[in-house]
Write an enzyme that holds these catalytic residues in place. Structure first.
Site, mmCIF file in Angstrom:
data_model
loop_
_atom_site.group_PDB
_atom_site.id
_atom_site.type_symbol
_atom_site.label_atom_id
_atom_site.label_comp_id
_atom_site.label_asym_id
_atom_site.label_seq_id
_atom_site.Cartn_x
_atom_site.Cartn_y
_atom_site.Cartn_z
ATOM 1 N N ASP A 1 0.901 -1.163 0.178
ATOM 2 C CA ASP A 1 -0.047 0.040 -0.118
ATOM 3 C C ASP A 1 0.742 1.218 -0.097
ATOM 4 O OD1 ASP A 1 -2.079 2.011 0.942
ATOM 5 O OD2 ASP A 1 -3.324 0.101 0.914
ATOM 6 N N GLU B 1 -14.695 -9.924 -6.089
ATOM 7 C CA GLU B 1 -15.040 -10.193 -4.694
ATOM 8 C C GLU B 1 -16.566 -10.088 -4.524
ATOM 9 O OE1 GLU B 1 -16.018 -7.970 -2.270
ATOM 10 O OE2 GLU B 1 -16.060 -6.219 -3.376
ATOM 11 N N LEU C 1 -17.737 -9.906 -1.007
ATOM 12 C CA LEU C 1 -17.550 -9.895 0.535
ATOM 13 C C LEU C 1 -18.808 -9.172 1.132
ATOM 14 C CD1 LEU C 1 -13.835 -9.160 1.126
ATOM 15 C CD2 LEU C 1 -14.999 -11.286 0.537
ATOM 16 N N LEU D 1 -34.975 -9.161 1.819
ATOM 17 C CA LEU D 1 -36.473 -8.797 1.905
ATOM 18 C C LEU D 1 -36.859 -8.334 3.280
ATOM 19 C CD1 LEU D 1 -38.448 -11.509 -0.253
ATOM 20 C CD2 LEU D 1 -37.837 -9.032 -1.002
ATOM 21 N N GLY E 1 -37.230 -1.601 5.911
ATOM 22 C CA GLY E 1 -36.462 -0.807 6.560
ATOM 23 C C GLY E 1 -35.983 0.333 6.150
ATOM 24 N N CYS F 1 -20.008 0.533 -0.493
ATOM 25 C CA CYS F 1 -19.734 -0.071 -1.789
ATOM 26 C C CYS F 1 -21.245 -0.067 -2.564
ATOM 27 C CB CYS F 1 -19.404 -1.581 -1.380
ATOM 28 S SG CYS F 1 -17.707 -1.578 -0.785
ATOM 29 N N LYS G 1 -22.517 3.303 -4.437
ATOM 30 C CA LYS G 1 -21.655 3.959 -5.242
ATOM 31 C C LYS G 1 -21.491 2.764 -6.490
ATOM 32 C CE LYS G 1 -17.520 1.652 -4.642
ATOM 33 N NZ LYS G 1 -16.432 1.017 -5.542
ATOM 34 N N LYS H 1 -24.713 -0.913 8.784
ATOM 35 C CA LYS H 1 -25.137 -2.161 9.135
ATOM 36 C C LYS H 1 -24.537 -2.930 10.464
ATOM 37 C CE LYS H 1 -23.707 -6.034 6.824
ATOM 38 N NZ LYS H 1 -23.360 -6.806 5.777
#
Length: 438
Positions: free
Chosen positions: A32, A153, A155, A255, A258, A265, A268, A328
């Site tokens: 990185d 991915e 994930l 389903l 709320g 992710c 966008k 979440k």
């Protein structure tokens, strides 16, 4: 077979993939441009909260199987395969910003002097892989002996380690049998567990990922539209969703009515898909995604308006307790958080917003106060909003909390609380799309 694997980019995706590759037996170097992040990872610490990630980092940095660097010279000719795990944030107009991927190619390619496989894992607009391959081969001394494949991915935040080690499917977008063979060696352990594999071209691999995101977002917005219908007609959206879920063609997952979806992710990625669809003149797809986005944003506005309504039409000076800040449960990620959108709307309307979340830490700001416990949040509150479905919120004691709150009113924005228990404790429970008797 043990391979030498490099993972370029060590954010949420890259750090998890690097740790997962070490766990299945490969020797791994993560790279990185951020030296602070590299130092944290090299010490076996996770810069994000993700269940199960830090134990893998500790185990494999100590064993020497996993290490981190900022120097491309350490990985260029060392690795058997290079994974690109870089962010593709929203750029102008919602199009994916590919500069991190391009910068990685520009740094790696000039050092590639032998046949090499570079594998993209990032979520990108269709057509990106071929463009990056042209860039790669133009800059690499090995030229056409360098190949690009795409292995997207899938994930889920909060379950990323599990999804890396035991994926529900693998997608190999390849152009040669040699690339396919190498990817099958990388994923040899999941493949022994009968993991489904889709072997396809680059464009299909790119589209599989974006289509998955778009479909999940559509499913969420559909059930939220039905919640509005249930609200208007006096129905119950949870029972409706349960009934739909018994249909094998539909399924029950995603389903859950709320506040809708958020995070760094899904929003966008579907916006970038809409932009790309417009560029390719697939207007019907772009229009569908725009409708999905509008419904999703509308749910947040609906809950804020419902809060104002429950307080008599004016929240000026009202103390409002918000349970949840992460988008979440299972993550500390607050990007595009529905909970924070609601909190910001209520603050703008004059409310005093107090937030509690078990993992997410908010940057200090004047808009609202973050506290360390649920009790602190609820004390003196004129209304309580349940906006992130952390398991601990489902086990709260409504009798004890009722003694702390000024008004015993709670809006369950995730439809996860056991409403009868709260009502028995004297609370008014409001759930969008649910009959008040249930």
């Amino acid at each position: 077979m043990t391979l030498r694997v490099s993972v370029i980019g060590t954010g949420y995706l890259g750090a998890t993939h690097a740790a997962g590759m070490a766990e299945v037996g490969h020797r791994v170097i993560g790279i990185d441009v951020d030296p602070v992040r590299i130092a944290v990872l090299a010490a076996g610490r996770s810069p994000i909260y993700e269940d199960g990630l830090e134990p893998l980092l500790v185990r494999h940095t100590r064993s020497g199987r996993l290490r981190f660097t900022t120097d491309y010279r350490e990985i260029a000719d060392w690795a058997d395969v290079h994974f690109l795990a870089l962010g593709t944030p929203a750029g102008p107009g919602g199009a994916a910003d590919l500069r991190q991927l391009e910068a990685a190619i520009d740094s790696l390619a000039p050092m590639l002097t032998k046949p090499t496989l570079v594998v993209g894992k990032s979520t990108v607009p269709v057509g990106t892989a071929l463009q990056l391959q042209e860039r790669l081969r133009a800059l690499a001394p090995a030229g056409d002996r360098v190949e690009l494949a795409w292995n997207p991915e899938f994930l889920r935040e909060g379950f990323a380690v599990e999804d890396t080690l035991r994926p529900d499917r693998l997608v190999f977008g390849v152009q040669s049998t040699a690339a396919l063979d190498l990817l099958e060696q990388v994923y040899a352990i999941p493949l022994t567990e009968a993991t489904p594999v889709v072997r396809c071209d680059l464009a299909t691999a790119e589209l599989i990922k974006t289509a998955a995101n778009a479909f999940l977002a559509t499913k969420i917005s559909f059930i939220n539209s039905m919640a509005q219908m249930c609200q208007a007609a006096g129905g119950d959206v949870v029972l409706l969703a349960d009934a739909l879920g018994y249909d094998k063609r539909i399924g029950r997952e995603f389903l859950n009515a709320g506040l809708g979806f958020g995070g760094g992710c899904l929003p966008k990625d579907i916006r970038a898909l809409a932009v790309r669809a417009t560029e390719l003149e697939v207007d019907v797809l772009a229009q569908l995604i725009e409708a999905v986005e509008a419904i999703n944003e509308g749910q947040r506005a609906e809950l804020a308006e419902l809060t104002v309504e429950q307080l008599g039409g004016d929240v000026t000076g009202a103390r409002i307790a918000v349970l949840g800040a992460a988008f979440k449960p299972g993550t500390d990620d607050t990007r595009n958080s529905p909970a924070l959108t609601v909190a910001n709307r209520l603050h703008a309307a004059g409310a005093r917003v107090v937030i509690y979340d078990p993992q997410a830490e908010l940057a200090p700001k004047a808009d609202f106060t973050q506290v360390a416990t649920v009790d602190e949040a609820v004390t003196g509150a004129e209304i309580v909003l349940h906006l992130t479905e952390w398991p601990e919120f489902r086990s709260l004691d409504p009798v004890a909390l009722g003694a702390l709150a000024t008004n015993k009113i709670i809006i369950d924005g995730r439809l996860k609380l056991h409403a009868p228990t709260w009502r028995d404790a004297g609370w008014k429970v409001v759930q969008i799309g649910r009959a008040t008797s249930l």
